[in-house]
Scaffold this active site. Structure first.
Site, PDB file in Angstrom:
ATOM      1  CG  HIS A   1      -1.919   0.958   1.394  1.00  0.00           C
ATOM      2  ND1 HIS A   1      -1.683   2.257   1.753  1.00  0.00           N
ATOM      3  CD2 HIS A   1      -3.258   0.858   1.212  1.00  0.00           C
ATOM      4  CE1 HIS A   1      -2.822   2.916   1.791  1.00  0.00           C
ATOM      5  NE2 HIS A   1      -3.803   2.087   1.467  1.00  0.00           N
TER       6      HIS A   1
ATOM      7  CD  GLN B   1      -6.901  -4.660   4.255  1.00  0.00           C
ATOM      8  OE1 GLN B   1      -7.837  -5.318   4.702  1.00  0.00           O
ATOM      9  NE2 GLN B   1      -7.059  -3.401   3.889  1.00  0.00           N
TER      10      GLN B   1
ATOM     11  CE  LYS C   1      -7.210  -0.130   6.432  1.00  0.00           C
ATOM     12  NZ  LYS C   1      -7.954   0.360   5.288  1.00  0.00           N
TER      13      LYS C   1
HETATM   14  C1  LIG Z   1      -2.356  -3.024   3.545  1.00  0.00           C
HETATM   15  C2  LIG Z   1      -2.691  -1.631   3.969  1.00  0.00           C
HETATM   16  N1  LIG Z   1      -1.747  -0.871   4.519  1.00  0.00           N
HETATM   17  C3  LIG Z   1      -1.989   0.379   4.937  1.00  0.00           C
HETATM   18  C4  LIG Z   1      -3.229   0.933   4.806  1.00  0.00           C
HETATM   19  C5  LIG Z   1      -3.449   2.327   5.296  1.00  0.00           C
HETATM   20  O1  LIG Z   1      -4.401   2.312   6.316  1.00  0.00           O
HETATM   21  P1  LIG Z   1      -4.879   3.697   6.945  1.00  0.00           P
HETATM   22  O2  LIG Z   1      -5.523   4.447   5.839  1.00  0.00           O
HETATM   23  O3  LIG Z   1      -5.845   3.295   8.004  1.00  0.00           O
HETATM   24  O4  LIG Z   1      -3.674   4.366   7.467  1.00  0.00           O
HETATM   25  C6  LIG Z   1      -4.262   0.193   4.220  1.00  0.00           C
HETATM   26  C7  LIG Z   1      -5.588   0.781   4.010  1.00  0.00           C
HETATM   27  O5  LIG Z   1      -6.367   0.356   3.209  1.00  0.00           O
HETATM   28  C8  LIG Z   1      -3.983  -1.128   3.803  1.00  0.00           C
HETATM   29  O6  LIG Z   1      -4.927  -1.886   3.251  1.00  0.00           O
END
Ligand SMILES: Cc1ncc(COP(=O)(O)O)c(C=O)c1O
Length: 405
Positions: free
Chosen positions: A123, A202, A225
């Site tokens: 991500h 996730q 989440k």
């Molecule tokens: C694998 C992964 N890492 C990081 C994030 C970032 O999460 P956040 O927006 O809650 O910081 C997400 C969000 O979808 C994610 O799926």
């Protein structure tokens, strides 16, 4: 009915679970939990209770309200620590996964020649902070690519060497849904004296996670989440590292002593939580974890596995549909796909318009991966404990209609 299905039905009563999520009452089918999950009534009630019954700052006052708020906020840390088998001192509340990763990126000291290993699955939140470290400090950034969607320990091992200061990988891809063999990679890191950061955004909401078993040094995840409120997240940091990592911010609540010449920081999570924190959020996140534990992470996992299998196998039957990594083993209920000739955003809109189904579409904050896969975005259905087999059937029926397959 096989034994597994029996135990899922016996232990996990989805009909009852759904009563805790009144947002579902109107018939909406929510399949975007990988972006943000729904919030059960007990979590909403705990936020209300903070503001209605004991609204006060934490760690600052001796009066009764402050004592109650401080104790419950601290208990939030304890509940999260127990949930992932960490110590309370090792649990830093952040606002999300992104902040946790950035805290580590800015808090470790870097020098030219250091190496960071990450992957193309990441991500943006677990890629951009390392790109910045590369630009700022001239470190080497090595990007590992997956084989059939999964990162292999042997491929990580090939690039980890004695210059590697950190390996930063996702536990589960938010696009492909496949699970990274973290324990095996942790062994590679340990053998090479490299620190290991795991992005658990996730995984923690969907799998039983034990940081001691995983063998990681840092684990970042998001409360929103996993049935908690938005603006809540967690960074687990293994105990001795708490002393050497620099906090992202400094201020009230972080110190043992301050003079005009300098300061002495506290030695636990408080060192990293400067200023008034998201008190109601931290308490409510503890409530969310209690809720998940009451149902049981193993049962949640089994339920999601059953739905995922049904969805993937059904999707494979539909003409004009391409699934990104259709494996049904070692994955969670995050499934991305495309319908030939249609833009993913149009498909997502049609799912909403035709059948009240909420899914995500686009690049999923994973542009390098999506480009590497050679697609123009994807539609992503992501499942959780409140989804049902009937909802999967409606989803499959609607996709079939859209794909004319
Ligand atoms: C694998 C992964 N890492 C990081 C994030 C970032 O999460 P956040 O927006 O809650 O910081 C997400 C969000 O979808 C994610 O799926």
């Amino acid at each position: 009915m096989n034994e597994d299905n029996k135990s899922v039905m016996f232990r996990m009563n989805v009909k009852n679970i759904r009563k805790d999520f009144p947002i579902l009452d109107g018939g909406m089918i929510y399949m975007d939990s990988a972006a943000t999950s729904l919030t059960p009534e007990s979590v909403v009630a705990s936020i209300q209770s903070y503001y209605r019954d004991y609204n006060a700052n934490v760690g600052r006052g001796v009066h009764r309200l402050s004592q109650v708020a401080s104790q419950l906020y601290e208990e939030g840390h304890t509940k999260i620590a127990d949930f992932i088998n960490a110590k309370e001192e090792e649990i830093i509340f952040t606002k999300n996964t992104t902040e946790g990763v950035n805290l580590v990126a800015s808090g470790l000291g870097w020098k030219r020649g250091d190496k960071i290993v990450t992957s193309i699955l990441e991500h943006h939140s677990n890629l951009m902070p390392w790109l910045r470290v590369k630009k700022k400090f001239g470190i080497n950034l090595e990007i590992v690519k997956p084989k059939n969607g999964v990162l292999r320990p042997e491929d990580v091992e090939k690039v980890v060497d004695d210059k590697t200061k950190l390996v930063a990988l996702t536990h589960v891809s938010n696009v492909l849904g496949l699970i990274t063999p973290i324990k095996e990679i942790a062994k590679v890191c340990e053998d090479n004296n490299a620190l290991f950061l795991v992005d658990g955004a996730q995984s923690v909401p969907h799998l039983p996670v034990d940081v001691k078993e995983l063998g990681c040094d840092f684990l970042a995840f998001s409360g929103h989440k996993m049935l908690g409120p938005t603006g809540t997240g967690v960074l687990f940091m293994r105990m001795p590292l708490l002393e050497s990592v620099e906090p992202l911010t400094l201020g009230g609540g972080t110190i043992d002593d301050v003079s005009l010449e300098g300061y002495k920081l506290k030695e636990n999570y408080e060192k990293f939580e400067a200023g008034t924190p998201n008190i109601a959020g931290g308490i409510a996140l503890g409530r969310a974890v209690e809720y998940l534990e009451k149902i049981g992470m193993n049962d949640i996992r089994k339920h999601e596995e059953k739905l995922t299998k049904k969805f993937v196998l059904g999707l494979e039957e539909i003409k004009n549909v391409e699934i990104l990594c259709p494996d049904i083993e070692q994955r969670i209920g995050v499934i991305s796909f495309n319908i030939k000739g249609l833009n993913p955003h149009d498909v997502a809109l049609m799912l909403d318009n035709f059948s009240n189904i909420m899914v995500r579409s686009g690049y999923h904050c994973c542009m390098p991966l999506i480009k590497w896969l050679g697609v123009n975005g994807a539609v992503r259905a992501s499942l959780y404990l409140y989804n049902t087999e009937e909802e999967i059937e409606t989803l499959l029926r609607t996709i079939k209609e859209i794909a004319r397959g």
